[in-house]
Design an enzyme around this catalytic site. Structure first.
Site, PDB file in Angstrom:
ATOM      1  N   ASP A 322      23.603  70.352  31.647  1.00  0.00           N
ATOM      2  CA  ASP A 322      23.947  69.951  30.302  1.00  0.00           C
ATOM      3  C   ASP A 322      23.543  68.473  30.196  1.00  0.00           C
ATOM      4  O   ASP A 322      23.506  67.781  31.198  1.00  0.00           O
ATOM      5  CB  ASP A 322      25.462  70.106  30.168  1.00  0.00           C
ATOM      6  CG  ASP A 322      25.917  70.063  28.740  1.00  0.00           C
ATOM      7  OD1 ASP A 322      25.106  70.386  27.862  1.00  0.00           O
ATOM      8  OD2 ASP A 322      27.080  69.716  28.521  1.00  0.00           O
ATOM      9  N   ASP A 516      30.018  69.476  31.898  1.00  0.00           N
ATOM     10  CA  ASP A 516      31.191  68.608  31.970  1.00  0.00           C
ATOM     11  C   ASP A 516      32.467  69.376  31.652  1.00  0.00           C
ATOM     12  O   ASP A 516      33.549  68.813  31.617  1.00  0.00           O
ATOM     13  CB  ASP A 516      31.044  67.396  31.048  1.00  0.00           C
ATOM     14  CG  ASP A 516      30.798  67.807  29.606  1.00  0.00           C
ATOM     15  OD1 ASP A 516      30.832  69.009  29.320  1.00  0.00           O
ATOM     16  OD2 ASP A 516      30.571  66.910  28.776  1.00  0.00           O
ATOM     17  N   ASP A 520      31.509  74.032  27.495  1.00  0.00           N
ATOM     18  CA  ASP A 520      30.500  74.827  28.183  1.00  0.00           C
ATOM     19  C   ASP A 520      31.090  75.799  29.212  1.00  0.00           C
ATOM     20  O   ASP A 520      30.382  76.303  30.072  1.00  0.00           O
ATOM     21  CB  ASP A 520      29.393  73.962  28.790  1.00  0.00           C
ATOM     22  CG  ASP A 520      29.932  72.811  29.596  1.00  0.00           C
ATOM     23  OD1 ASP A 520      31.108  72.879  29.980  1.00  0.00           O
ATOM     24  OD2 ASP A 520      29.176  71.854  29.841  1.00  0.00           O
TER      25      ASP A 520
HETATM   26  P1  ADP Z   1      25.569  68.695  24.555  1.00  0.00           P
HETATM   27  O1  ADP Z   1      24.765  69.898  24.817  1.00  0.00           O
HETATM   28  O2  ADP Z   1      24.681  67.491  24.500  1.00  0.00           O
HETATM   29  O3  ADP Z   1      26.720  68.540  25.476  1.00  0.00           O
HETATM   30  P2  ADP Z   1      27.330  69.687  22.413  1.00  0.00           P
HETATM   31  O4  ADP Z   1      27.058  71.149  22.433  1.00  0.00           O
HETATM   32  O5  ADP Z   1      28.631  69.226  22.929  1.00  0.00           O
HETATM   33  O6  ADP Z   1      26.132  68.845  23.060  1.00  0.00           O
HETATM   34  O7  ADP Z   1      27.168  69.181  20.918  1.00  0.00           O
HETATM   35  C1  ADP Z   1      25.931  69.388  20.261  1.00  0.00           C
HETATM   36  C2  ADP Z   1      25.817  68.564  18.989  1.00  0.00           C
HETATM   37  O8  ADP Z   1      26.829  68.964  18.056  1.00  0.00           O
HETATM   38  C3  ADP Z   1      26.013  67.095  19.202  1.00  0.00           C
HETATM   39  O9  ADP Z   1      24.819  66.441  19.563  1.00  0.00           O
HETATM   40  C4  ADP Z   1      26.501  66.664  17.817  1.00  0.00           C
HETATM   41  O10 ADP Z   1      25.406  66.486  16.965  1.00  0.00           O
HETATM   42  C5  ADP Z   1      27.310  67.846  17.330  1.00  0.00           C
HETATM   43  N1  ADP Z   1      28.728  67.681  17.625  1.00  0.00           N
HETATM   44  C6  ADP Z   1      29.453  68.368  18.540  1.00  0.00           C
HETATM   45  N2  ADP Z   1      30.729  67.974  18.549  1.00  0.00           N
HETATM   46  C7  ADP Z   1      30.830  66.964  17.638  1.00  0.00           C
HETATM   47  C8  ADP Z   1      31.889  66.113  17.184  1.00  0.00           C
HETATM   48  N3  ADP Z   1      33.122  66.194  17.689  1.00  0.00           N
HETATM   49  N4  ADP Z   1      31.603  65.202  16.238  1.00  0.00           N
HETATM   50  C9  ADP Z   1      30.374  65.110  15.725  1.00  0.00           C
HETATM   51  N5  ADP Z   1      29.346  65.859  16.097  1.00  0.00           N
HETATM   52  C10 ADP Z   1      29.543  66.782  17.037  1.00  0.00           C
HETATM   53 MG    MG Z   2      28.571  69.187  26.274  1.00  0.00          MG
END
Ligand code: ADP
Ligand code: MG
Length: 622
Positions: A322, A516, A520
Site C-alpha cells: 500500500d 497499514d 486494507d
Molecule cells: P491509500 O491506498 O493511499 O492508502 P486510501 O484507500 O486510504 O489510500 O484512500 C484513497 C483516497 O481516498 C485518498 O487518496 C483520498 O483522496 C481519499 N480519501 C480517503 N479517506 C479520506 C479522508 N478521510 N478524507 C479525505 N479524503 C480521503
Molecule cells: Mg491506506
C-alpha cells in the site's frame, strides 16, 4: 534448571556410576549379575517403560518410548546389560538436553519480549499501592514511575515524560508524551512520573494482545512440522516391522541352507536398528527451530502469528505494498489551500478539519494538524466515511463533503484541477464546490533501501497499490524503484488486483501484502501473507494481519524475510542431516557394521546436534 530436570540429572549420574561399578566388579553368578544391572536400568528407565506400557494400553504404541523400551529390554534378555542400560542412559541425557534447550529458548523469548508488567500502581490516600494489573478497572488512574513499565493502555492525565518503546518495536527511539497523549502498555517510562487514566482492561491492552499472539504462534503448524508428524506416524511402525524381519528372516534362511541360525547376532542387529531409527531428532528440532525464528523476530518488533506464516514468507516472490502510511509517512503537510466563491481559505480548512474530526485516516490527521485549533465536536453530526473517497458530514447545519475527485463526481460536481502535484482534497458545501486543499506526503527515509532489500532477498516484483491519483503515485513509484504501480483504487479494487496477481503466479511462489491496517483489512486477509505495519496501538491491524510490524519501518519486511529464510535453512539442514545419518547407520547396522554404541550416537548425538542447530534460529543478529 528446573526441579524435574535436576531429578533426571541425579538419576543419570546414579545409574551411570552403578553401571560402571557393576561392569568392573566381577560377579560370577549370572542371576546376581542380572539383578545388579537391573537396578541402574530401572533407575534410569522406569518412566520410559511406564510411558511405553501406557502407550500400548491406549493403542498408541509406536512412539519413541516404545522403540527404546523394546530395544533395551531385548538387549537385557540377550545379556547385553551394559548396552541396554547405556541406551536408556543416553536417551535420557538427550531428553534432558532437549527439555533444557526448549525451556531456555522459551525464557529467551520472554526476556526478548520483556514487556509483561507485574503490577500497576494505584494511589490511595497519598501512598502508592501495587496491585495486579488484571484487577484494574477501565478509567482508573494509575501511576507509572520512571523505570517502570506502563502496564495498561490509557491516556496521560498528568505528567510529561519520554517512553522507551524498544521492547515492543526493537527500535530504541524514545517517544515524548505529554498530558492528553495516548500511551501504550509495554513501553518503559524513562524520565517523569506519569498519571495515566486507563482506557482498556489489562486483558484488552496492547501488552496482553502481543503476548497472546506470541504464545499462541506455535499452534499454527508449518508444512514442515505437519510433514514430520505424519512421517513419524508411518515411519516408526515401518521401522519396527523392518527390525522384526531382520531378526527372523536371515536366521531362517541360514537354517534352510543348513547353516547355524545365529539368532543372537541377528536379534542384536534388529535391536540396534530400533535404537538408530528413533525419530526424536526431527520431532523435536523442527518445532524448536520455528519457535526460535518466531522468538528472534519478535525481538526485532516483528510478530509472526504462526510457523506456517514464517515458512510461507521465505517463499515470497511478490510483495504488494500500500502506498500511504506504508511506503510514505502518511503524515501530509498542507501545501496549498484554494477556496472559491465567498469561502475563505481559513474557513475551508476549518470545515474540512471538522468533517474529519472522527476519522483516523492519515489524511484526516494531517488536516486536523494543519487546522491546529481545538475542534468543536458539537458542530458536527451525521458523519459518513466513504472508504477510498472521503467523508461527508453536517457541520453548522450545512452538508459538507471532503474527499477526492471521485467523491465530487458522485455529487455531480466537477472540481478544479490543481496546478501542482499532490494529493487533492476537494470540499463541497451543500453540493456546490468550495475549493481544494493540496497536501503532500513524504516518502519514508528508508523506503527506497527497503525495496532494494526485498529484491536482494529474492523478491521478483514489488507492486504498489494506492487509492491516490496516478500523478502522485507515479512520482513515488519512480523515486522508489517499484516495478508496477496501480492507482485510483478503491479498497475493493485492491482486493481484485491482489486476486489477479494470485491467479497469475504459480502456487509455489507466495504473495505478501503490506499495509497499514487502515481500510486494507480485506486485502491483508486475501493475500498469502498479510503484513501490517505501524501496529503499535492499532488493534485492527494486529487482528487482520498474519505478521505484525510494531513500528512502521518498511525495512523490517526484508528483515522478516531474512529471518524466515534462516529459520527454514536450519530446518532443512536438520532434516537432511538427521535422515542421512540415520539411513547410513541403518544400512550399516543391518549388515553388522554398526554396534549398539554407534546406534546410540546416531540417535542421541544427532538429536543434540540438531537441537543445537535449532537454537541458532533464535539468534538473529544482523
Ligand atoms: P491509500 O491506498 O493511499 O492508502 P486510501 O484507500 O486510504 O489510500 O484512500 C484513497 C483516497 O481516498 C485518498 O487518496 C483520498 O483522496 C481519499 N480519501 C480517503 N479517506 C479520506 C479522508 N478521510 N478524507 C479525505 N479524503 C480521503
Ligand atoms: Mg491506506
Amino acid at each position: 534448571m528446573s526441579k524435574k530436570q535436576k531429578k533426571v540429572l541425579i538419576r543419570i549420574i546414579t545409574s551411570a556410576i552403578l553401571v560402571l561399578a557393576f561392569h568392573f566388579v566381577p560377579v560370577e553368578n549370572p542371576y546376581i549379575r542380572l539383578v545388579l544391572f537391573l537396578i541402574p536400568y530401572l533407575i534410569i528407565g522406569y518412566d520410559i517403560l511406564k510411558k511405553a506400557g501406557l502407550g500400548i494400553i491406549h493403542g498408541k504404541m509406536f512412539d519413541e518410548n516404545f522403540l527404546m523400551a523394546l530395544a533395551t529390554i531385548g538387549a537385557i534378555i540377550l545379556g547385553e546389560y551394559v548396552e541396554g542400560t547405556a541406551v536408556m542412559l543416553f536417551y535420557q541425557i538427550g531428553e534432558l538436553f532437549q527439555s533444557y534447550a526448549v525451556g531456555k529458548s522459551r525464557k529467551n523469548i520472554s526476556a526478548l519480549m520483556d514487556i509483561r508488567p507485574d503490577y500497576a500502581n494505584i494511589e490511595k490516600d497519598g501512598v502508592l499501592e501495587q496491585v495486579d494489573p488484571d484487577d484494574v478497572e477501565t478509567g482508573t488512574i494509575i501511576v507509572v514511575q520512571p523505570g517502570e513499565k506502563v502496564p495498561i493502555d490509557g491516556i496521560v492525565s498528568s505528567g510529561n515524560s519520554t517512553l522507551n518503546t524498544s521492547a515492543l518495536t526493537g527500535e530504541s527511539v524514545p517517544r515524548e508524551v505529554h498530558t492528553g497523549d495516548e500511551v501504550i502498555s509495554g513501553c518503559v517510562n524513562l524520565s517523569g512520573v506519569l498519571r495515566i487514566q486507563t482506557t482498556k482492561e489489562f486483558g484488552e491492552s496492547t501488552v496482553s494482545k502481543i503476548l497472546d499472539l506470541v504464545e499462541n504462534s506455535s499452534m499454527k503448524k508449518s508444512k514442515s512440522e505437519n510433514f514430520i508428524t505424519r512421517f513419524a506416524k508411518y515411519y516408526t511402525p515401518a521401522v519396527c516391522i523392518g527390525a522384526l524381519i531382520l531378526a527372523i528372516f536371515p536366521p531362517i534362511l541360514c537354517i534352510l541352507v543348513g547353516q547355524p541360525a545365529n539368532w543372537q547376532l541377528w536379534i542384536i542387529r534388529a535391536l540396534t536398528t530400533l535404537v538408530i531409527s528413533c525419530p526424536c531428532a526431527l520431532v523435536i528440532s523442527i518445532p524448536l527451530s520455528f519457535f526460535g525464528g518466531i522468538g528472534g523476530a519478535s525481538a526485532k518488533g516483528i510478530l509472526v502469528k504462526g510457523s506456517n506464516y514464517l515458512e510461507a514468507l521465505s517463499e515470497t516472490k511478490y510483495v504488494v505494498c500500500d502506498k500511504t502510511g506504508t511506503l510514505t509517512q502518511g503524515v501530509f503537510v498542507v501545501t496549498q489551500i484554494k477556496s472559491v466563491g465567498e469561502m475563505s481559505d481559513d474557513m475551508l480548512l476549518e470545515l474540512a478539519a471538522h468533517v474529519e474530526s472522527y476519522s483516523g485516516h492519515p489524511i484526516s490527521k494531517s488536516l486536523k494538524e494543519a487546522y491546529a485549533k481545538e475542534l468543536d465536536l458539537t458542530r458536527v453530526s451525521d458523519v459518513e466515511e466513504i472508504s477510498g473517497h472521503g467523508i461527508c458530514a453536517v457541520v453548522d447545519g450545512q452538508k459538507i463533503a471532503v474527499g477526492n475527485v471521485k467523491l465530487m463526481n458522485q455529487l455531480g460536481i466537477s472540481p478544479i484541477e490543481p496546478p501542482a502535484t499532490g494529493t487533492e482534497i476537494h470540499v463541497a458545501v451543500d453540493n456546490s464546490y468550495a475549493g481544494y486543499i493540496l497536501i503532500s506526503d513524504l516518502i519514508k527515509p528508508n523506503a527506497k533501501a527497503a525495496i532494494l532489500g526485498l529484491k536482494e532477498a529474492g523478491v521478483k516484483q514489488v507492486i504498489m497499490l494506492t487509492g491516490d491519483t496516478k500523478r502522485v503515485a507515479d512520482v513515488v513509484a519512480k523515486e522508489l524503484g517499484v516495478d508496477i504501480t496501480k492507482s485510483d483504487l478503491l479498497p475493493a479494487d485492491k482486493v481484485s488486483e491482489v486476486e489477479k496477481l494470485l491467479d497469475a503466479k504459480n502456487a509455489k511462489e507466495k504473495l505478501t501484502f503490506v499495509g497499514d491496517g487502515i481500510n486494507d483489512a480485506p486485502v491483508l486477509s486475501r493475500a498469502d501473507i498479510g503484513i501490517a505495519m505501524g501496529a503499535l496501538g492499532s488493534d485492527a491491524a494486529i487482528e487482520a494481519a498474519d505478521i505484525v510490524l510494531m513500528d512502521d519501518d518498511p525495512a523490517k519486511i526484508a528483515t522478516a524475510m531474512k529471518i524466515s529464510r534462516k529459520t527454514l535453512r536450519i530446518v532443512h539442514q536438520n532434516i537432511v542431516f538427521a535422515l542421512a545419518v540415520k539411513f547410513a547407520c541403518l544400512g550399516l547396522g543391518a549388515i553388522g557394521y554398526v554396534n549398539m554404541w554407534w546406534a546410540i550416537f546416531a540417535d542421541v548425538g544427532v538429536m543434540i546436534i540438531a537441537v543445537l542447530n535449532a537454537t541458532r534460529a533464535l539468534r538473529q543478529n544482523d
